[in-house]
Design an enzyme around this catalytic site. Sequence first.
Site, PDB file in Angstrom:
ATOM      1  N   ASP A 141       4.010   5.341  15.304  1.00  0.00           N
ATOM      2  CA  ASP A 141       4.329   4.313  16.287  1.00  0.00           C
ATOM      3  C   ASP A 141       5.808   3.977  16.362  1.00  0.00           C
ATOM      4  OD1 ASP A 141       4.316   3.143  13.795  1.00  0.00           O
ATOM      5  OD2 ASP A 141       2.701   1.729  14.218  1.00  0.00           O
ATOM      6  N   ASP A 164       0.849  -1.192   0.000  1.00  0.00           N
ATOM      7  CA  ASP A 164       0.000   0.000   0.000  1.00  0.00           C
ATOM      8  C   ASP A 164       0.885   1.241   0.000  1.00  0.00           C
ATOM      9  OD1 ASP A 164      -2.543  -1.455   0.348  1.00  0.00           O
ATOM     10  OD2 ASP A 164      -1.743  -1.909   2.333  1.00  0.00           O
ATOM     11  N   ASP A 207       0.697   5.218   1.259  1.00  0.00           N
ATOM     12  CA  ASP A 207      -0.018   6.224   2.044  1.00  0.00           C
ATOM     13  C   ASP A 207       0.631   7.576   1.862  1.00  0.00           C
ATOM     14  OD1 ASP A 207      -1.601   4.156   2.951  1.00  0.00           O
ATOM     15  OD2 ASP A 207      -0.499   3.908   4.831  1.00  0.00           O
TER      16      ASP A 207
END
Length: 452
Positions: A143, A64, A66
Amino acid sequence: MNLQSRTDATPTLRIIPRDQHIISRKNISKAALRVLYRLNEAGHTAYLVGGAVRDLLLGLQPKDFDVATDATPDEVKRLFRNCRLIGRRFRLAHVVFGPEIIEVATFRGTGEEGGEGDRHIVDGRIVRDNIWGTIEEDAIRRDFRVNAMYYDISDFSVRDYVGGMQDLEDRMLRLIGDPNVRYHEDPVRMLRAARLAAKLDMQIDAAAMAPFETLGPLLADAAPARLFDESLKMFLSGNGLKSFRMLEHCGLLKFLFPATARALRRGDDALRSLVENGLANTDARIHEGKSVTPAFLFAVLLWGEVRDVAHQLIGRGVESNEAWAQAAARVVGEQCQRVAIPRRFTFTMEEIWSLQPRFEQIQRKRVFRLMAHPRFRAAFDFLLLRADESPAMRELGQWWAHAQQLPQDVLASALPAGGGAGANDYVPAPVAARPPRPRRRRRKPGNKSGSA
């Protein structure tokens, strides 16, 4: 509430120019490039961010792509007609290009002062977070340090605010900020640590791993549907076996799959072999581009507990079919409180389990009825995984493998019509008779081809 002190991180920008990294636009999705250029042309700053940048720097192909930007979700929607806004906990823009979706997130802020949006925190857990901020604030809100790097399409550089590039070089997964605070904000980060360490072949920093034992129970508060999605990422992305071993190593397996952890603690080597071989086979199918189903994966993980409960019920006098049904319902019910396995998968799991005793019934009608069952192939593959349970089980798997290669009439003629053939009374699978080889006709001397 100001989160900068909570993350205990001070962003320090390091710019890695194009000649010092391996990211190339040819490896970036054309859809992602269109989003980046369009946002820049509209006067916004926009960067490729997160796992895509991390994987490209490691020479991997991201799944993916982003984008992070200073444009708000509403501003993104005005720029793209093919955009839809989603999420309440995190407001996001999805820009849709056929089957591909580019996720666009506005830079997250660390506090309410001067910010726009809203945040709601309950018992240290973020339940809604839509405070907009700067790229520096966005970086320390992420994170792990390896996920906080930004690819700048304007000069093809990588912007690193928290030392993610150093972590990639060290092969070390470090959390941004205080682990206790960050795991309380989102307990699923513990699972992400295990998954990323397995996928990237990295070690988890000791400080990031230390709270797992004490904070692992917080996973019970996570949404079961979200844990189902996280389980699929762990086990159906080609790194299932490594992820499973990492969960055990980190002590997190018992919080995600308590029944699996209980069964393995009994020291059953055959069960461990079944689980690990099942995960390894799934990884191999994924790498070969073959289809896989979550139902088979979860049937493998929960088999030990289902089998043991069924045998206990049979020992108490419960009829076999009913015992297996009760065992499956009990174990699946417990697991679904942690991981919301959809009914379409649990139904298949229960069929795979219930068919296992039927492989031991070697009578003509039962054999052909089982072969005609729609779940026969999945149940047979499961039977082969059970080969290490005993020599008899290995022989049973070989019998069924050979029986499937025979013509029906040959197999039927060798099977008893009924009676006592069973697991310990095998009927050898017959060998199909070979057709006689045609005899070559000898030509008479002098009668050569082409003669008069």
